[in-house]
Design a protein around this motif. Structure first.
Motif, short mmCIF file in Angstrom:
data_model
loop_
_atom_site.label_atom_id
_atom_site.label_comp_id
_atom_site.label_asym_id
_atom_site.label_seq_id
_atom_site.Cartn_x
_atom_site.Cartn_y
_atom_site.Cartn_z
N LYS A 26 0.86 -1.19 0.00
CA LYS A 26 0.00 0.00 0.00
C LYS A 26 0.89 1.24 0.00
N ILE A 27 0.66 2.12 -0.95
CA ILE A 27 1.46 3.35 -1.08
C ILE A 27 0.52 4.53 -0.91
N THR A 28 0.84 5.40 0.05
CA THR A 28 -0.04 6.51 0.42
C THR A 28 0.68 7.84 0.24
N ASP A 29 -0.06 8.80 -0.26
CA ASP A 29 0.42 10.18 -0.37
C ASP A 29 -0.13 10.94 0.84
N PRO A 30 0.64 11.06 1.93
CA PRO A 30 0.05 11.55 3.19
C PRO A 30 -0.39 13.01 3.16
N PHE A 31 0.27 13.84 2.34
CA PHE A 31 -0.06 15.27 2.35
C PHE A 31 -0.65 15.77 1.03
N GLY A 32 -0.69 14.87 0.00
CA GLY A 32 -1.29 15.25 -1.28
C GLY A 32 -0.27 15.82 -2.27
N GLU A 33 -0.58 15.63 -3.57
CA GLU A 33 0.23 16.19 -4.66
C GLU A 33 1.70 15.76 -4.62
N GLN A 34 1.93 14.47 -4.26
CA GLN A 34 3.31 13.98 -4.23
C GLN A 34 3.44 12.71 -5.06
N VAL A 35 4.39 12.71 -5.97
CA VAL A 35 4.64 11.57 -6.85
C VAL A 35 5.58 10.56 -6.19
N CYS A 36 5.33 9.27 -6.49
CA CYS A 36 6.18 8.16 -6.02
C CYS A 36 6.53 7.29 -7.23
N ASP A 37 7.80 7.25 -7.62
CA ASP A 37 8.22 6.38 -8.73
C ASP A 37 8.45 4.96 -8.21
N LEU A 38 7.90 3.98 -8.93
CA LEU A 38 8.06 2.58 -8.56
C LEU A 38 8.77 1.82 -9.68
N MET A 39 9.82 1.07 -9.31
CA MET A 39 10.48 0.15 -10.25
C MET A 39 10.58 -1.20 -9.56
N CYS A 40 10.47 -2.30 -10.33
CA CYS A 40 10.58 -3.62 -9.69
C CYS A 40 11.18 -4.65 -10.63
N TYR A 41 11.69 -5.70 -10.01
CA TYR A 41 12.42 -6.78 -10.67
C TYR A 41 12.03 -8.09 -10.01
N ARG A 42 12.12 -9.19 -10.75
CA ARG A 42 11.89 -10.51 -10.14
C ARG A 42 13.04 -10.79 -9.17
N LEU A 43 12.69 -11.20 -7.96
CA LEU A 43 13.68 -11.42 -6.92
C LEU A 43 14.73 -12.44 -7.35
N GLN A 44 14.29 -13.51 -7.97
CA GLN A 44 15.20 -14.62 -8.29
C GLN A 44 16.01 -14.38 -9.58
#
Lengths: 205, 205
Positions: A26-44
């Motif tokens: 769960k990713i939350t923007d606690p104060f509003g108007e804030q971007v969060c970049d997400l990148m992911c990879y297979r663990l194995q």
């Protein structure tokens, strides 16, 4: 009911951690108007990575939101978006980088960036700066015009807006609280994250 | 006046070759309505690669055409689009792949794909299937709706339409004649390419 893990990403910084198949992020923007970049990879096998192009193609949509699946370069589901209280994110642009601040904003010297904040936190898993691809830019508001014009507008997220992702494989995940003024309406705020077991989240939805 | 090199990419196939800084690459759709996926890497260090996200960000445009620069993940110019007689290309989607034909079109068994045609021809430079990112999909007509919908429509290219790119660094370039029926209005045609010296092209423009 407590989370397996949680954290607050300080303004203009980042983090990375492992997420197991079935767990919920769960990713939350606690104060509003804030971007969060997400990148992911297979663990194995980190040669399998989040692919914007595959995701858009399978979704038949350039706007990725509740119900959509984030796919890898090998066409495997990585995350499913179970819930999304904002509904506006970007999956076209790469993370802000030092070179971008120099080139687009004529900044001189060092500037914090999502690119640096991702690769420095992903380094323990052997992921370097050339392996940060197009990120899923949560709460980022990119507007497109029919003539081709692309602009970055203030996020539509309000304080407390959140997105819930279910991991469809074991993952390494990098997250940021974005460092670019234009993407965050000129104010740098934190991003909150929680890692939850499925049964925990079922009680919260 | 002869080209340094030229070729015709047979329907549903691909090629790869080196292009030196300053040389010009002309890509022609000889029969019309045929997509050509382009991927490229710095010759001396293939960890530097064509980045859709950087290119769109610097162009301030989701439609990339004459006058735009194709950027690398390290924010360096790779190609400049000097001339473009079609004006409609895609830089959002990844190449068609075997998994895509299985998933989107329920095809069974092998199917030629741009993904395979790129990585098999790029293999001599050590570039494998996991290093094919979002390609510049020349003559591909992807339409976006404000509600998020994305559709692949017949190319706008007519027989003889071409695009001329100037290499801004030494490059390894992969090209295809796309294998996906939906992207090419149901008919698979070849793609022509020519590699030219700058002074040669000056006389042709």
């Amino acid at each position: 009911m407590t989370a397996l893990a949680k954290g607050r990403i300080a303004p203009q910084s980042g983090t990375a951690f492992e997420v197991k198949k079935g767990q919920l992020l769960k990713i939350t923007d606690p104060f509003g108007e804030q971007v969060c970049d997400l990148m992911c990879y297979r663990l194995q096998d980190t040669e399998e990575w989040l692919s914007s192009g595959r995701t858009l193609d399978y979704a038949g949509s350039w706007l990725i939101r509740q119900g959509h699946v984030l796919y890898s370069n090998r066409s495997n589901p990585m995350f499913t978006i179970l819930k999304d209280t904002c509904g506006r994110h970007d999956f076209l642009l790469t993370p802000c980088s030092l070179e971008m601040f120099h080139k687009l904003y004529h900044h001189q010297g060092h500037h914090p960036s999502c690119h640096e904040n991702l690769y420095t936190h992903l380094q323990p898993w052997g992921i370097g700066p050339d392996r940060i691809f197009t990120t899923f830019n949560i709460f980022m508001n990119v507007q497109l015009q029919p003539d081709g014009k692309l602009t970055v507008e203030p996020p539509m997220s309000k304080a407390g807006d959140w997105i819930l992702l279910r991991a469809e494989m074991d993952l390494i995940v990098g997250l940021t609280a974005c460092s670019a003024g234009q993407s965050n309406n000129g104010r740098f705020k934190p991003i909150d994250w929680e890692l939850l077991e499925p049964e925990q989240q079922a009680l919260r939805l």
